[in-house]
Scaffold this active site. Structure first.
Site, PDB file in Angstrom:
ATOM      1  N   GLU A 170       0.832  -1.211   0.000  1.00 36.72           N
ATOM      2  CA  GLU A 170       0.000   0.000   0.000  1.00 36.72           C
ATOM      3  C   GLU A 170       0.861   1.253   0.000  1.00 36.72           C
ATOM      4  O   GLU A 170       2.064   1.199   0.307  1.00 36.72           O
ATOM      5  CB  GLU A 170      -0.962   0.018   1.190  1.00 36.72           C
ATOM      6  CG  GLU A 170      -0.260   0.084   2.524  1.00 36.72           C
ATOM      7  CD  GLU A 170      -1.033   0.872   3.587  1.00 36.72           C
ATOM      8  OE1 GLU A 170      -1.567   1.959   3.285  1.00 36.72           O
ATOM      9  OE2 GLU A 170      -1.066   0.416   4.729  1.00 36.72           O
ATOM     10  N   LYS A 211      -4.883  11.132   0.680  1.00 36.71           N
ATOM     11  CA  LYS A 211      -5.066   9.778   1.216  1.00 36.71           C
ATOM     12  C   LYS A 211      -6.331   9.235   0.573  1.00 36.71           C
ATOM     13  O   LYS A 211      -7.405   9.824   0.711  1.00 36.71           O
ATOM     14  CB  LYS A 211      -5.203   9.867   2.735  1.00 36.71           C
ATOM     15  CG  LYS A 211      -5.594   8.572   3.435  1.00 36.71           C
ATOM     16  CD  LYS A 211      -5.666   8.790   4.947  1.00 36.71           C
ATOM     17  CE  LYS A 211      -6.378   7.654   5.642  1.00 36.71           C
ATOM     18  NZ  LYS A 211      -6.532   7.897   7.092  1.00 36.71           N
ATOM     19  N   VAL A 238      -5.294   0.729   2.961  1.00 36.32           N
ATOM     20  CA  VAL A 238      -5.458  -0.731   2.898  1.00 36.32           C
ATOM     21  C   VAL A 238      -6.702  -1.070   2.071  1.00 36.32           C
ATOM     22  O   VAL A 238      -6.673  -1.961   1.214  1.00 36.32           O
ATOM     23  CB  VAL A 238      -5.557  -1.334   4.318  1.00 36.32           C
ATOM     24  CG1 VAL A 238      -6.037  -2.782   4.257  1.00 36.32           C
ATOM     25  CG2 VAL A 238      -4.214  -1.249   5.021  1.00 36.32           C
ATOM     26  N   ASP A 298     -16.726   6.293  13.813  1.00 37.03           N
ATOM     27  CA  ASP A 298     -15.454   6.228  13.087  1.00 37.03           C
ATOM     28  C   ASP A 298     -14.957   4.793  12.986  1.00 37.03           C
ATOM     29  O   ASP A 298     -14.323   4.266  13.901  1.00 37.03           O
ATOM     30  CB  ASP A 298     -14.406   7.112  13.765  1.00 37.03           C
ATOM     31  CG  ASP A 298     -13.172   7.305  12.890  1.00 37.03           C
ATOM     32  OD1 ASP A 298     -13.103   6.668  11.815  1.00 37.03           O
ATOM     33  OD2 ASP A 298     -12.292   8.092  13.276  1.00 37.03           O
ATOM     34  N   SER A 310     -12.945   2.393  10.076  1.00 40.31           N
ATOM     35  CA  SER A 310     -12.244   2.445   8.794  1.00 40.31           C
ATOM     36  C   SER A 310     -12.979   1.656   7.724  1.00 40.31           C
ATOM     37  O   SER A 310     -13.499   0.558   7.988  1.00 40.31           O
ATOM     38  CB  SER A 310     -10.837   1.875   8.960  1.00 40.31           C
ATOM     39  OG  SER A 310     -10.203   1.822   7.693  1.00 40.31           O
ATOM     40  N   ALA A 311     -12.990   2.211   6.516  1.00 42.82           N
ATOM     41  CA  ALA A 311     -13.540   1.487   5.363  1.00 42.82           C
ATOM     42  C   ALA A 311     -12.681   0.276   5.021  1.00 42.82           C
ATOM     43  O   ALA A 311     -13.075  -0.547   4.193  1.00 42.82           O
ATOM     44  CB  ALA A 311     -13.655   2.415   4.163  1.00 42.82           C
ATOM     45  N   ASP A 312     -11.512   0.154   5.657  1.00 44.02           N
ATOM     46  CA  ASP A 312     -10.696  -1.054   5.445  1.00 44.02           C
ATOM     47  C   ASP A 312     -11.544  -2.297   5.738  1.00 44.02           C
ATOM     48  O   ASP A 312     -11.458  -3.302   5.027  1.00 44.02           O
ATOM     49  CB  ASP A 312      -9.485  -1.083   6.390  1.00 44.02           C
ATOM     50  CG  ASP A 312      -8.412  -0.072   6.014  1.00 44.02           C
ATOM     51  OD1 ASP A 312      -8.583   0.643   5.010  1.00 44.02           O
ATOM     52  OD2 ASP A 312      -7.396   0.001   6.739  1.00 44.02           O
ATOM     53  N   LYS A 365      -3.485  -1.176  15.353  1.00 47.92           N
ATOM     54  CA  LYS A 365      -2.820  -0.401  16.403  1.00 47.92           C
ATOM     55  C   LYS A 365      -3.668  -0.358  17.646  1.00 47.92           C
ATOM     56  O   LYS A 365      -4.884  -0.313  17.584  1.00 47.92           O
ATOM     57  CB  LYS A 365      -2.602   1.022  15.905  1.00 47.92           C
ATOM     58  CG  LYS A 365      -1.501   1.126  14.916  1.00 47.92           C
ATOM     59  CD  LYS A 365      -0.875   2.514  14.982  1.00 47.92           C
ATOM     60  CE  LYS A 365       0.400   2.530  14.181  1.00 47.92           C
ATOM     61  NZ  LYS A 365       0.106   2.661  12.750  1.00 47.92           N
TER      62      LYS A 365
HETATM   63  N1  PSU Z   1      -2.495   1.756  10.400  1.00 47.55           N
HETATM   64  C1  PSU Z   1      -1.162   1.840  10.495  1.00 47.55           C
HETATM   65  N2  PSU Z   1      -0.453   2.568   9.590  1.00 47.55           N
HETATM   66  C2  PSU Z   1      -1.077   3.198   8.570  1.00 47.55           C
HETATM   67  C3  PSU Z   1      -2.499   3.075   8.460  1.00 47.55           C
HETATM   68  C4  PSU Z   1      -3.152   2.348   9.395  1.00 47.55           C
HETATM   69  O1  PSU Z   1      -0.610   1.273  11.398  1.00 47.55           O
HETATM   70  O2  PSU Z   1      -0.417   3.852   7.759  1.00 47.55           O
HETATM   71  C5  PSU Z   1      -3.189   3.671   7.291  1.00 47.55           C
HETATM   72  C6  PSU Z   1      -3.520   2.529   6.306  1.00 47.55           C
HETATM   73  O3  PSU Z   1      -3.366   3.007   4.998  1.00 47.55           O
HETATM   74  C7  PSU Z   1      -4.983   2.263   6.611  1.00 47.55           C
HETATM   75  C8  PSU Z   1      -5.467   3.651   6.913  1.00 47.55           C
HETATM   76  O4  PSU Z   1      -5.675   1.675   5.543  1.00 47.55           O
HETATM   77  O5  PSU Z   1      -4.423   4.237   7.684  1.00 47.55           O
HETATM   78  C9  PSU Z   1      -6.760   3.666   7.677  1.00 47.55           C
HETATM   79  O6  PSU Z   1      -7.205   4.981   7.778  1.00 47.55           O
HETATM   80  P1  PSU Z   1      -8.703   5.276   8.242  1.00 47.55           P
HETATM   81  O7  PSU Z   1      -8.757   4.895   9.681  1.00 47.55           O
HETATM   82  O8  PSU Z   1      -8.885   6.722   8.015  1.00 47.55           O
HETATM   83  O9  PSU Z   1      -9.577   4.433   7.376  1.00 47.55           O
HETATM   84 MN    MN Z   2     -12.027   7.028   9.980  1.00 44.81          MN
END
Ligand code: PSU
Ligand code: MN
Length: 301
Positions: A26, A86, A106, A138, A140-142, A159
């Protein structure tokens, strides 16, 4: 494979055609997850590590509007060297229409890797459910994207800044299988464990490859989460970890950080507040994930 909205580099396309091992990487980890200038060095390290194992690296990003699988050295520099958007899955058509570049999360990377026909993807940590999500929504869309992206994602879990228990519950609801790599405990990124036990573990890359094959032959469209803990001797010291995280949360709250800025803010804060120690752990665990992903890709091909 005739997909004009996806640019697959000749090297990656050739490897896929001949069923040689390929691992997707990624780019948000490069643009937003790691501080400059270490980010570019790390991005190159990940690719070199794969090449040294006979695996073709496919770093994924949106380059001037085109989702690109397998970046040139110049494109890698572009992602690492300037403020770049992003990009999660929902941003892809907008970047495309506007001809803008973006670093894929991701979610977006898994989505594009699956579209390209890549079966294995290495990252640092997954996005997940944030603490307090029952108030902020909140998440993540992951997570939702992995439910519809047939690719195995090797990560060091999520994390500890996130709500790990809620994240695991959502993975269950979304029917995304999670398997511990040589562990029975879900890792929490800088730390090799958490309070959460896993239902399943795999002892080696061959076992993971067999699960991926079973998943694909069953017609499942889901990803496989391979949870790979940071080696004990490279992990962050728990006490310092706990102290720094408490400070990071307080700062985010005080500054009213919101939305997709939350993750990058916490990550940057934690690197600064730990005097770079968390960064060393981050780089090591990411490399470790790349190594395991390479083994899985080789076992598959
Ligand atoms: N977790 C990490 N390092 C990162 C990310 C997540 O330890 O760099 C990044 C990844 O690209 C992940 C994104 O897909 O943050 C998730 O962001 P959000 O919570 O805004 O969906
Ligand atoms: Mn988010």
């Amino acid at each position: 494979m005739a997909d004009s909205s996806l640019n697959i580099s000749p090297k990656v396309a050739d490897a896929l055609l001949h069923k040689r091992p390929v691992v997707a990487l990624e780019s948000t980890i490069i643009s937003h997850g790691l501080p400059r200038p270490r980010n570019l060095a790390a991005a190159r390290d990940f690719e070199e590590l794969l090449e040294s194992q006979g695996v073709v690296p496919a770093t994924i990003a949106v380059i001037r509007g085109t989702p690109t699988v397998g970046l040139s050295p110049e494109e890698l520099e572009l992602i690492a060297s300037q403020d770049i958007a992003k990009a999660s899955v929902r941003d892809l058509p907008i970047l495309q229409a506007k001809g803008l570049s973006g670093a894929t999360t991701v979610a977006a990377t898994a989505h594009l890797a699956a579209r390209a026909g890549i079966q294995v993807f290495a990252t640092g940590g997954l996005g997940g459910v944030h603490r307090g999500a029952s108030e902020t929504f909140d998440e993540s869309a992951d997570l939702s994207t992995l439910a519809t992206s047939p690719v195995a994602v090797v990560s060091a879990g999520v994390k500890s800044v996130l709500d790990i228990g809620a994240t695991l519950e959502r993975l269950e609801t979304l029917s995304i299988p999670v398997v511990g790599y040589q562990t029975s405990t879900f890792p929490s990124f800088w730390l090799p464990d958490s309070e959460f036990e896993l239902d399943w573990r795999a002892e080696d890359s061959g076992e993971v490859a067999a699960i991926i094959k079973a998943q694909r032959s069953s017609g499942s469209q889901s990803a496989l989460v391979v949870a790979n803990p940071v080696p004990l001797d490279q992990a962050w010291q728990r006490e310092e970890h706990d102290q720094v995280l408490a400070k990071a949360f307080a700062a985010a709250k005080a500054q009213g950080v919101r939305g997709k800025e939350v993750t990058p803010f916490l990550l940057q804060f934690i690197v600064d507040a730990s005097g770079g120690r968390s960064l060393e752990v981050n780089l090591n665990l990411a490399k470790n994930n790349v190594r395991v992903a390479a083994e899985i890709a080789k076992a598959l091909s």
